[in-house]
Write a protein that holds these residues in place. Structure first.
Motif, PDB file in Angstrom:
ATOM      1  N   ALA A 306      46.714  28.772  43.496  1.00 56.69           N
ATOM      2  CA  ALA A 306      46.600  27.272  44.516  1.00 56.69           C
ATOM      3  C   ALA A 306      45.096  27.329  44.616  1.00 56.69           C
ATOM      4  CB  ALA A 306      48.066  27.398  45.582  1.00 56.69           C
ATOM      5  N   ALA A 307      44.631  28.533  45.257  1.00 54.65           N
ATOM      6  CA  ALA A 307      43.404  28.665  44.930  1.00 54.65           C
ATOM      7  C   ALA A 307      42.555  29.726  43.906  1.00 54.65           C
ATOM      8  CB  ALA A 307      42.966  28.890  46.620  1.00 54.65           C
ATOM      9  N   ARG A 308      41.064  28.910  44.055  1.00 51.64           N
ATOM     10  CA  ARG A 308      39.983  30.297  43.172  1.00 51.64           C
ATOM     11  C   ARG A 308      39.258  30.838  44.636  1.00 51.64           C
ATOM     12  NH1 ARG A 308      34.810  29.390  41.377  1.00 51.64           N
ATOM     13  NH2 ARG A 308      33.909  30.453  39.001  1.00 51.64           N
ATOM     14  N   ARG A 309      39.480  32.206  44.124  1.00 51.83           N
ATOM     15  CA  ARG A 309      38.521  32.796  45.299  1.00 51.83           C
ATOM     16  C   ARG A 309      37.272  33.253  44.238  1.00 51.83           C
ATOM     17  NH1 ARG A 309      42.163  34.807  48.535  1.00 51.83           N
ATOM     18  NH2 ARG A 309      41.100  35.631  50.063  1.00 51.83           N
ATOM     19  N   MET A 310      36.128  33.125  44.889  1.00 53.60           N
ATOM     20  CA  MET A 310      34.476  33.430  44.884  1.00 53.60           C
ATOM     21  C   MET A 310      34.412  34.727  45.594  1.00 53.60           C
ATOM     22  SD  MET A 310      31.476  32.037  43.251  1.00 53.60           S
ATOM     23  CE  MET A 310      31.803  31.223  41.781  1.00 53.60           C
ATOM     24  N   LEU A 311      34.277  36.235  45.174  1.00 55.24           N
ATOM     25  CA  LEU A 311      33.103  37.759  45.561  1.00 55.24           C
ATOM     26  C   LEU A 311      31.787  37.230  45.305  1.00 55.24           C
ATOM     27  CD1 LEU A 311      34.399  39.818  47.283  1.00 55.24           C
ATOM     28  CD2 LEU A 311      34.113  41.010  45.277  1.00 55.24           C
ATOM     29  N   ILE A 312      31.205  36.981  46.106  1.00 54.53           N
ATOM     30  CA  ILE A 312      29.697  37.744  45.818  1.00 54.53           C
ATOM     31  C   ILE A 312      29.797  38.397  46.899  1.00 54.53           C
ATOM     32  CG2 ILE A 312      27.476  36.861  46.311  1.00 54.53           C
ATOM     33  CD1 ILE A 312      30.210  34.277  47.358  1.00 54.53           C
ATOM     34  N   THR A 317      23.211  46.783  45.944  1.00 59.76           N
ATOM     35  CA  THR A 317      23.533  48.158  47.089  1.00 59.76           C
ATOM     36  C   THR A 317      25.559  47.592  46.899  1.00 59.76           C
ATOM     37  OG1 THR A 317      24.087  46.294  48.559  1.00 59.76           O
ATOM     38  CG2 THR A 317      22.142  48.340  48.821  1.00 59.76           C
ATOM     39  N   GLY A 318      25.635  46.213  46.337  1.00 59.50           N
ATOM     40  CA  GLY A 318      27.241  45.676  45.866  1.00 59.50           C
ATOM     41  C   GLY A 318      28.561  45.898  47.089  1.00 59.50           C
ATOM     42  N   ALA A 319      26.859  45.723  48.114  1.00 58.21           N
ATOM     43  CA  ALA A 319      27.826  44.832  49.867  1.00 58.21           C
ATOM     44  C   ALA A 319      27.993  43.867  49.281  1.00 58.21           C
ATOM     45  CB  ALA A 319      26.903  45.174  50.586  1.00 58.21           C
ATOM     46  N   VAL A 320      29.261  43.560  50.254  1.00 55.03           N
ATOM     47  CA  VAL A 320      30.026  41.490  49.574  1.00 55.03           C
ATOM     48  C   VAL A 320      28.942  41.175  50.709  1.00 55.03           C
ATOM     49  CG1 VAL A 320      32.134  40.801  50.649  1.00 55.03           C
ATOM     50  CG2 VAL A 320      32.334  42.846  49.063  1.00 55.03           C
ATOM     51  N   LEU A 321      28.323  39.836  50.011  1.00 56.33           N
ATOM     52  CA  LEU A 321      27.792  39.167  50.423  1.00 56.33           C
ATOM     53  C   LEU A 321      28.687  38.175  51.276  1.00 56.33           C
ATOM     54  CD1 LEU A 321      24.833  38.801  48.563  1.00 56.33           C
ATOM     55  CD2 LEU A 321      25.126  40.475  50.503  1.00 56.33           C
ATOM     56  N   GLY A 322      29.299  37.652  50.935  1.00 53.79           N
ATOM     57  CA  GLY A 322      30.720  36.201  51.269  1.00 53.79           C
ATOM     58  C   GLY A 322      31.643  35.639  50.184  1.00 53.79           C
ATOM     59  N   LEU A 323      32.685  35.605  50.825  1.00 54.16           N
ATOM     60  CA  LEU A 323      34.044  35.167  50.054  1.00 54.16           C
ATOM     61  C   LEU A 323      34.219  33.524  50.076  1.00 54.16           C
ATOM     62  CD1 LEU A 323      35.810  37.479  51.538  1.00 54.16           C
ATOM     63  CD2 LEU A 323      36.522  36.889  48.497  1.00 54.16           C
ATOM     64  N   VAL A 341      35.717  22.729  48.645  1.00 50.72           N
ATOM     65  CA  VAL A 341      35.435  23.839  49.333  1.00 50.72           C
ATOM     66  C   VAL A 341      36.657  24.494  50.584  1.00 50.72           C
ATOM     67  CG1 VAL A 341      34.305  25.784  50.542  1.00 50.72           C
ATOM     68  CG2 VAL A 341      33.492  24.744  48.108  1.00 50.72           C
ATOM     69  N   MET A 342      37.918  25.195  50.584  1.00 48.92           N
ATOM     70  CA  MET A 342      38.730  25.190  51.876  1.00 48.92           C
ATOM     71  C   MET A 342      37.719  25.679  53.077  1.00 48.92           C
ATOM     72  SD  MET A 342      42.536  25.073  49.916  1.00 48.92           S
ATOM     73  CE  MET A 342      42.219  27.131  49.386  1.00 48.92           C
ATOM     74  N   GLU A 343      37.205  26.769  52.735  1.00 43.61           N
ATOM     75  CA  GLU A 343      37.025  27.419  52.850  1.00 43.61           C
ATOM     76  C   GLU A 343      35.530  28.933  52.712  1.00 43.61           C
ATOM     77  OE1 GLU A 343      38.947  30.919  56.123  1.00 43.61           O
ATOM     78  OE2 GLU A 343      39.337  32.306  54.584  1.00 43.61           O
ATOM     79  N   TYR A 344      35.158  29.342  53.744  1.00 35.74           N
ATOM     80  CA  TYR A 344      33.690  30.183  52.756  1.00 35.74           C
ATOM     81  C   TYR A 344      32.919  31.134  54.339  1.00 35.74           C
ATOM     82  CZ  TYR A 344      29.296  31.712  51.035  1.00 35.74           C
ATOM     83  OH  TYR A 344      28.185  32.534  50.588  1.00 35.74           O
ATOM     84  N   LYS A 345      32.555  32.682  53.656  1.00 36.89           N
ATOM     85  CA  LYS A 345      32.277  33.631  54.868  1.00 36.89           C
ATOM     86  C   LYS A 345      31.062  33.581  54.334  1.00 36.89           C
ATOM     87  CE  LYS A 345      36.323  34.276  57.772  1.00 36.89           C
ATOM     88  NZ  LYS A 345      37.016  35.567  58.585  1.00 36.89           N
TER      89      LYS A 345
END
Length: 349
Positions: A306-312, A317-323, A341-345
């Protein structure tokens, strides 16, 4: 009434002889509908007509990844009147001025740089481990996160709410939480807020809530400190998700969001998380993106039902910047289109 209509016409962000939005043009249907709205207040859908009384049965949906409206999927109720969206759209056009993007506009999906080279997650995990060699920076409880989330109704276009939340803990285990309505894509512009369940325009930086909490401590995830051993971290995230079984990749991404909403990871925790993500099935590298805070990152995508998830993730450093969660299936009755876009953090230190 003629004066008000003329004011709206001048505030039209897409005049026939003017440039399109800076972040992308409206399609022809959107331009036609906006033109009809500004020149004929009885044209368009019934939801844009000002009713004498509140319309019953309006609902607001705050979407979570992979939870779309329709069928038995989860929904969060709301009581949104047609007048609220009309007022929000009208005020946005008037306050924002000509040739600007309305504050209610949803963010467009992040675009991968066409000529960029995807970096495998294994290699990014190796970089994270190298960056964590000296153990700095350290783990810190609390978070600083910007979020965009979609609200929908059956008879109106979706609208997007933008908020910033800062949680800071003190040495005595008390903490403060500040939530403001703001959208860094359009600094200084009015922001659509859903404070107290009533969508309304507020000034950029409007304080939604400011709270101080007394000392508290818990040894259960996600309140307890996350480990920096990969196996233990996997168990920690599973427990934080209240699951008895192994995490699927979508569940893992959800758990990452929960973790980062409670903790600002140190270098060692970041390295363990990067290695854990490298082992996730279906999470594929797609290349370089620039996130909504202007930061350069490597993108990794999981294509769900139902959704496409993108991890940034930070390429050094490999730190997670966003989803980012983007709809892959349209829901016409809710005005949701595939690609919305349903949600972004976006998380910051």
């Amino acid at each position: 009434m003629a004066d008000e209509l003329e004011l709206l016409r001048r505030a039209n962000p897409v005049p026939p002889d003017g440039p399109h939005f800076g972040d992308g043009p409206l399609d022809h249907n959107a331009e036609r509908r906006l033109e009809r709205l500004l020149h004929d207040r009885t044209a368009g859908r019934p939801g844009f007509r000002l009713p004498r009384e509140s319309a019953p049965g309006r609902r607001r949906i705050r979407l979570l990844p992979d939870r779309l409206p329709g069928g038995s999927r989860a929904r969060l109720a709301w009581g949104l009147m047609a007048t609220a969206v009309v007022a929000a759209l009208t005020l946005t056009l008037v306050l924002s001025g000509p040739n600007t993007t309305p504050a209610v506009a949803a963010p467009r999906p992040l675009v991968v740089q066409a000529d960029s080279t995807p970096v495998p997650l294994d290699r990014l995990a190796e970089r994270a481990e190298q960056a964590a060699a000296d153990g700095a920076p350290g783990l810190r409880k609390g978070t600083h996160v910007l979020s965009w989330s979609m609200g929908m109704s059956e008879d109106k276009p979706p609208v997007t709410f933008a908020e910033e939340r800062i949680v800071r803990w003190k040495a005595d285990d008390s903490h403060t939480e500040l939530v403001v309505a703001t959208d860094p894509r359009h600094p200084g512009r009015p922001v659509l807020s859903d404070e107290d369940g009533e969508p309304r325009l507020v000034e950029d930086g409007h304080v939604i809530s400011k709270q101080t909490f007394g000392p508290s401590w818990s040894d259960a995830p996600p309140e307890s400190p996350p480990p920096y051993d990969v196996t233990r971290l996997r168990d920690y995230l599973r427990e934080a998700s209240y699951l008895d079984t192994s995490l699927t990749t979508p569940q893992l991404l959800d758990a990452v969001g929960v973790l980062l909403d409670h903790w600002t990871l140190g270098a060692r925790e970041t390295a363990a998380l990067a290695r854990l993500l490298a082992d996730a099935e279906g999470l594929r590298p797609v290349g370089q993106v620039t996130d909504r805070l202007g930061r350069r990152g490597q993108a990794y995508v999981y294509d769900g039902e139902a959704a496409r998830r993108m991890l940034i993730m930070d390429p050094d450093t490999g730190a997670v910047l966003g989803l980012e969660s983007t709809a892959t299936v349209g829901e016409p009755e809710w005005g949701l289109k595939a690609g919305d876009v349903m949600e972004y953090k976006a998380w910051m230190r």
